[in-house]
Every structure is written in structure tokens, then in C-alpha cells.
Motif scaffolding. Structure first.
Motif, short mmCIF file in Angstrom:
data_model
loop_
_atom_site.label_atom_id
_atom_site.label_comp_id
_atom_site.label_asym_id
_atom_site.label_seq_id
_atom_site.Cartn_x
_atom_site.Cartn_y
_atom_site.Cartn_z
N MET A 307 62.38 -55.43 -60.19
CA MET A 307 62.03 -55.83 -61.57
C MET A 307 62.34 -54.52 -62.27
SD MET A 307 58.55 -57.85 -61.98
CE MET A 307 57.71 -56.68 -60.82
N MET A 308 62.65 -54.50 -63.72
CA MET A 308 62.71 -53.30 -64.22
C MET A 308 61.55 -52.61 -64.33
SD MET A 308 65.50 -53.49 -67.36
CE MET A 308 66.86 -54.54 -67.53
N THR A 309 61.38 -51.12 -64.50
CA THR A 309 60.15 -50.63 -64.57
C THR A 309 59.47 -50.62 -66.06
OG1 THR A 309 61.17 -48.43 -64.79
CG2 THR A 309 60.76 -49.33 -62.74
N TYR A 344 54.39 -53.46 -70.37
CA TYR A 344 55.52 -54.41 -70.51
C TYR A 344 55.49 -55.31 -71.63
CZ TYR A 344 57.31 -54.04 -65.77
OH TYR A 344 57.85 -53.77 -64.49
N LYS A 345 54.11 -56.02 -72.07
CA LYS A 345 53.98 -56.68 -72.99
C LYS A 345 54.35 -56.14 -74.41
CE LYS A 345 50.37 -59.22 -75.64
NZ LYS A 345 48.74 -59.68 -75.52
N GLN A 346 53.88 -54.79 -74.43
CA GLN A 346 53.85 -53.89 -75.75
C GLN A 346 55.31 -53.52 -76.14
OE1 GLN A 346 50.90 -50.77 -75.98
NE2 GLN A 346 49.39 -52.10 -75.52
N PHE A 347 56.03 -53.29 -75.07
CA PHE A 347 57.53 -53.07 -75.33
C PHE A 347 58.26 -54.33 -75.52
CE2 PHE A 347 57.16 -49.12 -72.49
CZ PHE A 347 57.23 -48.18 -73.51
N GLY A 348 57.91 -55.46 -75.00
CA GLY A 348 58.74 -56.62 -75.27
C GLY A 348 58.32 -57.14 -76.56
N ASN A 349 57.21 -56.90 -76.94
CA ASN A 349 56.61 -57.51 -78.27
C ASN A 349 57.24 -56.65 -79.80
OD1 ASN A 349 55.19 -59.64 -79.17
ND2 ASN A 349 53.29 -58.81 -78.46
N SER A 350 57.77 -55.37 -79.34
CA SER A 350 58.05 -54.34 -80.23
C SER A 350 59.63 -54.59 -80.70
CB SER A 350 58.00 -52.97 -79.75
OG SER A 350 58.08 -52.09 -80.77
N VAL A 351 60.07 -53.69 -81.49
CA VAL A 351 61.49 -53.81 -81.93
C VAL A 351 62.20 -52.74 -81.43
CG1 VAL A 351 60.83 -54.79 -84.42
CG2 VAL A 351 60.62 -52.17 -83.97
N THR A 352 63.48 -52.93 -81.30
CA THR A 352 64.32 -51.64 -80.81
C THR A 352 64.49 -50.69 -82.01
OG1 THR A 352 65.44 -53.41 -79.66
CG2 THR A 352 66.44 -51.21 -79.81
N ILE A 353 63.85 -49.40 -81.59
CA ILE A 353 63.66 -48.46 -82.94
C ILE A 353 65.27 -47.93 -83.42
CG2 ILE A 353 62.82 -46.25 -83.24
CD1 ILE A 353 60.46 -46.75 -81.45
#
Length: 384
Positions: A307-309, A344-353
């Protein structure tokens, strides 16, 4: 400096993208997820815990001097029935209604709303159509990509594809199409909004790519814990094979497998395991295959698949190695002891800055032009 409010803030990806332009500052935020609030406070020093749906928060917004409303909101079904008061009535009980309610009563100069690509297809397009009609016809905003035409159904024309922006075109190797809706206050700017130069959303980042491809971003020779157990990998293979026999394309994907010339990841997801399984990577190293790792029922696979980190997800979203860099030092971090599942959840839920940064720059330039013309017109009226 334009002042923003950050609704459904998550860990502040939209906020950070706007702040990187040096044209915007955040004066109020709203988020109800406990762990996202902890990360937001850790990063920005502001506690965003507020509930957008409450009268208390809406009054707080009304008492706040701000210019631009920002928010990524969940996609929810609208009512078909309801009173015949207008399009906004159909949105009651949804979080978009609360955004519309805030826009109606505070009338900021502009807004940016973000959502998943599925919004365009939701309820066969009716949901998106209703959202635009509320913003244009009832709240009187000029929305980028929408043409007013009283002959058209509902008085507006648009191409849904014009609202899609993909992260892979903004310097990051992630295939992540997202919907962005940007509007400017027609009550304030009147006919000036018809001449604004932001006629369409920017579709790419003009600077050099941040990474050449996914292999340029990945941090190889990862820790053993990220490698798939051989039994789990076999389960994924069996699952994919069953779907392939049915003619479906479901199943795990190794996004950088040998032979892919310029690999990119699939969209990161906040929920479930599929966000990881559709983004497995090939990272072979000695001493991995056959190893036993605590918590895994079978030895690790000998094919070099992992998996990715969380750190790699953070890079794919522009949080790590980009948005918090200062003098060559990366200042991004999570609060101590935040679980990897939450990361993982917080990055996946976010936008691409970097995507947000480009959109924010265009919004800032457009507001500068509108405000300048408004000032000139006001002076001319006084002198005449």
C-alpha cells in the motif's frame, strides 16, 4: 487582503491553497469531525469546531466581516416535492441549503464550492442543475461557466464538463477529477461581472510539474508494515479474477507496475479500503517476501506489492513537500498519536492544494479587477 470563511473545512486544504497566494486570510472556519478539528488546530492554531447547520453558527457568520465563502460540501439528494417557492426550497434539509442560506444573508463578494465528480451525474444531473439555478437565479451570482438565457430551461445554459478540474493537470500524479463552482456577487458588481476575464476554470498549472510521475513521488524501500500479506494479495487476485470473468473491471490495481511509462495514482478515497487497493504500488526489496509481521495472518507477499504510505498520500494532495514548505523545510505534521487510519482518511477527504492555489489566484485577480472598476465607477458617479 481578502477575508475568507472555511466551511466543511476538513484539515484546511482549501484554506491553505488560498493562503499560498498571499491574497487571502481565513477569519472563520467550520468542521465537526473531532480528529479533523485536532489536525486543523495543530496546523493553523485555530479551532474550527462549528456546525454549519446551526442558527448559532449562521449568526456568527453574519457578525463576521468576510469577502469569500469557501466550502466542500457532501452530495445529497434534493426533494422533488416541496413548496413552490423556488429552487432553493428543493434543497432544504441538505448541507447545500445551509451554504445557500449563508450566501443569501451575508452576500460575500465571491465563493468557491468543491465536490466530487459524481455530483454532475447525481439524480441524472438534476442536483447539479438545481444548485446552479439557486446560485444564479435566486442568489444573483455570476457563476463561472454558466450563461444566462431566459429561453433555456430554468434560464441558464452550461456544460457540466466545464466544472471539472483534474489534479493530474496541476503538477501531481493523481487522477482526481473534482467539481468546482465559482461565483461573483452580481448585486455588488452588477454588469461588471459580464466583463470579468475569468470566463472558465483554469484546467492546468502553468509551472513545472511538482513530480514527473508517480515513481518520482513514491518513497521506495518502505517499512514492512505496508506490504500486503500473501493471503490478502491472493484474496484480491481471486476477487479481481471473478469480476473479470463477468466482464467487470473491478479489483486491485498496481498503479506503477513495470511497463507503465508515466504512472499516476487513482483518486485517493477517505472511506473503506478501496482507496488503498486501487492504489497499490510495486516496491520490491530484499528481505520482505515471506516475512512475518504482527497483525498479518500470513507471511508478506514476495511480489513487492504494498500500500502507499500516509506520507505518500500527503504528497499526492500537496500537503507534504509543497504547501507547508518554508526556507527548504517542510513544516507539515499531524498531531502526535494521530492514527494512520485517520491520516489516510484526512488526506483522502481533502482537496489537492496546488489545484486550489491556482483557482484562488484567478479568483484574487478577478476580485482585484472588479473592485478596481467598481471604485472607478463610484468616483465617476460622484463627480457627474
Amino acid at each position: 487582503m481578502y477575508k475568507t470563511i472555511d466551511l466543511f473545512a476538513g484539515i484546511g486544504g482549501i484554506r491553505r491553497g488560498f493562503e499560498l497566494t498571499n491574497q487571502f486570510e481565513t477569519v472563520l472556519a467550520a468542521e465537526i469531525d473531532k480528529y479533523a478539528c485536532e489536525t486543523y488546530t495543530h496546523l493553523y492554531g485555530d479551532d474550527p469546531y462549528n456546525d454549519v447547520t446551526t442558527d448559532e453558527f449562521k449568526q456568527k457568520v453574519a457578525n463576521t466581516d468576510y469577502d469569500v465563502l469557501l466550502g466542500g460540501f457532501p452530495c445529497q439528494a434534493f426533494s422533488i416535492a416541496g413548496k413552490k417557492e423556488g429552487f432553493i426550497d428543493k434543497t432544504r434539509g441538505t448541507l447545500f441549503f445551509d451554504i445557500a442560506d449563508i450566501l443569501k444573508h451575508t452576500k460575500p463578494k465571491a465563493f468557491l464550492l468543491e465536490n466530487v465528480e459524481g455530483l454532475l451525474r447525481h439524480k441524472k444531473g438534476d442536483t447539479f442543475d438545481t444548485i446552479l439555478k439557486v446560485l444564479v437565479k435566486e442568489l444573483n451570482y455570476t457563476v463561472v461557466g454558466v450563461r444566462e438565457n431566459e429561453i433555456a430551461p430554468g434560464g441558464i445554459e452550461f456544460n457540466p464538463r466545464d466544472f471539472l478540474v483534474n489534479s493530474k493537470d496541476f503538477g501531481l500524479p493523481q487522477n482526481r477529477p473534482r467539481v468546482y463552482i465559482i461565483g461573483f456577487n452580481k448585486d455588488r458588481y452588477h454588469s461588471l461581472t459580464e466583463t470579468i476575464f475569468m470566463k472558465e476554470l483554469p484546467k492546468k498549472r502553468l509551472e513545472e510539474p511538482i513530480y514527473k510521475d508517480l515513481n518520482d513521488l513514491l518513497e521506495f524501500n518502505a517499512e514492512k508494515e505496508y506490504y500486503l500479506a500473501s493471503g490478502y494479495l491472493q484474496t484480491l487476485k481471486n476477487h479481481k479474477s471473478r469480476h473479470k470473468d463477468k466482464g467487470n473491471g473491478y479489483g486491485y490495481i498496481v498503479v506503477n507496475e513495470p511497463g507503465i511509462e508515466t504512472p499516476v495514482s487513482n483518486a485517493l478515497l477517505a472511506t473503506g479500503g478501496s482507496g488503498k487497493e486501487r492504489n497499490l504500488v510495486y516496491d520490491p526489496q530484499d528481505g520482505i517476501g515471506g516475512s512475518l509481521v504482527k497483525g498479518k495472518q500470513t507471511p508478506l507477499n514476495d511480489e513487492g506489492i504494498r500500500m502507499m504510505t500516509p506520507r505518500e498520500w500527503g504528497k499526492l494532495q500537496g500537503f507534504i513537500n509543497y504547501a507547508f514548505m518554508k526556507d527548504g523545510v517542510d513544516h507539515f505534521s499531524f498531531p502526535p498519536k494521530l492514527s494512520k487510519a485517520q491520516q489516510y482518511k484526512q488526506f483522502g477527504n481533502s482537496v489537492t492544494i496546488p489545484v486550489i492555489e491556482v483557482l484562488a489566484r484567478e479568483i484574487g485577480q478577478t476580485l482585484d479587477a472588479l473592485e478596481s472598476k467598481l471604485s472607478i465607477n463610484s468616483k465617476e458617479e460622484i463627480l457627474s
